[in-house]
Write an enzyme that holds these catalytic residues in place. Structure first.
Site, PDB file in Angstrom:
ATOM      1  N   ASP A   1      35.933 -50.039 -55.055  1.00 15.70           N
ATOM      2  CA  ASP A   1      36.348 -49.810 -53.675  1.00 15.70           C
ATOM      3  C   ASP A   1      36.220 -48.342 -53.259  1.00 15.70           C
ATOM      4  O   ASP A   1      36.699 -47.443 -53.951  1.00 15.70           O
ATOM      5  CB  ASP A   1      37.815 -50.246 -53.560  1.00 15.70           C
ATOM      6  CG  ASP A   1      38.281 -50.409 -52.136  1.00 15.70           C
ATOM      7  OD1 ASP A   1      38.188 -49.433 -51.369  1.00 15.70           O
ATOM      8  OD2 ASP A   1      38.753 -51.508 -51.782  1.00 15.70           O
TER       9      ASP A   1
ATOM     10  N   SER B   1      35.495 -50.126 -47.687  1.00 14.22           N
ATOM     11  CA  SER B   1      36.054 -51.421 -48.077  1.00 14.22           C
ATOM     12  C   SER B   1      35.915 -52.442 -46.943  1.00 14.22           C
ATOM     13  O   SER B   1      34.837 -52.609 -46.379  1.00 14.22           O
ATOM     14  CB  SER B   1      37.507 -51.219 -48.524  1.00 14.22           C
ATOM     15  OG  SER B   1      38.021 -52.338 -49.182  1.00 14.22           O
TER      16      SER B   1
END
Length: 276
Positions: free
Chosen positions: A157, A34
């Site tokens: 993510d 991320s």
């Protein structure tokens, strides 16, 4: 080195990496999850202070992350603005792509396949000139963002698939791992916060929803494993002692600055760990 990301809390890792750049400390491989993956692009390009500017200046623009962006682009964080408009060669603060490419440090970016929930490990070759799609994919927070499509495959993510990829790093053959967290080192993740978004996600991406539902356990188990390896001297865990009012999508300038400084100070432990 692993940076687990964590939205605005991930500025902790920026402080760590700026101190490493000042001290001339390199690593063989960077694993980014991320926002951690975004942090590492600047580190590999050796652009000291670049990440700090993104978190403390650009992040307060409505184009960067806002409810308006969510309604307009279906993304709370406007990934194309952050990793395109600002970061491309003609952007306001471009990544030095030539330096990034020339640096021999490897780069692995973690994402979650939105269709089947599997973990995807992109390598450095998939970062291209004005093409930071794998960073966008790894940063696409479920429900707050739509899945980001890379080479025809939608991704969410990386934090819902392999949030603390210490085992991956050791299996890849690295015997010393610097692990950068953005939560307190002894914080136990709870499932509660992920249940409502998982229910929403289930309608469109059931496999990814299950990953999100079980993220708390994956994170807790992987962190416990990291602590086990830390006791053996294989892992150095760097974590903030306070979150200063920050969370994944919530920020304040003072908190960001404090978190950055704490990361900078925490990096002092790295040279002794690498020489042990």
């Amino acid at each position: 080195m692993i940076d687990v990301g964590g939205g605005f809390r991930a500025i902790f890792g920026c402080g760590v990496m700026d101190r490493m750049l000042e001290d001339g400390i390199d690593v063989d491989m960077c694993y980014g999850v991320s926002a951690g993956a975004a942090n590492m692009t600047s580190f590999i390009a050796r652009q000291h202070g670049r990440n700090h500017t993104f978190y403390t200046k650009y992040a307060f623009r409505k184009e960067y992350a806002s409810a308006e962006s969510f309604f307009k682009n279906h993304n709370f964080a406007n990934l194309d603005y952050i990793y395109g408009t600002l970061s491309n060669h003609d952007g306001e603060n471009p990544l030095d792509f030539a330096a990034f490419e020339a640096n021999e440090t490897g780069f692995t970016v973690v994402a979650c396949n939105a269709e089947d929930g599997s973990t995807k490990y992109f390598d450095k070759s998939r970062v291209r000139f004005d093409d930071f799609d794998i960073i966008k994919a790894s940063s696409a927070v479920p429900v707050a963002c739509e899945p980001y499509v890379v080479d025809g495959v939608p991704y969410f993510d990386g934090g819902i698939a392999d949030p603390v990829p210490v085992q991956k790093a050791l299996e890849d053959g690295y015997d010393r791992v610097i692990l950068i967290l953005s939560r307190l080192r002894d914080e136990v993740r709870k499932q509660q916060k992920d249940l409502a978004p998982a229910r929403i996600l289930e309608r469109s991406h059931p496999a990814a929803a299950e990953k999100l539902r079980m993220r708390y356990k994956t994170y807790n188990d992987e962190l416990e494993l990291a602590k086990h390896y830390e006791a053996e001297g294989k892992v150095l865990i760097l974590a903030p002692e306070d979150l200063y009012g920050l969370n994944t999508l919530k920020k304040n300038f003072e908190g960001l600055e404090m978190m950055y400084r704490k990361g900078y100070a925490a990096a002092e432990a790295i040279p002794a760990f690498l020489q042990a």
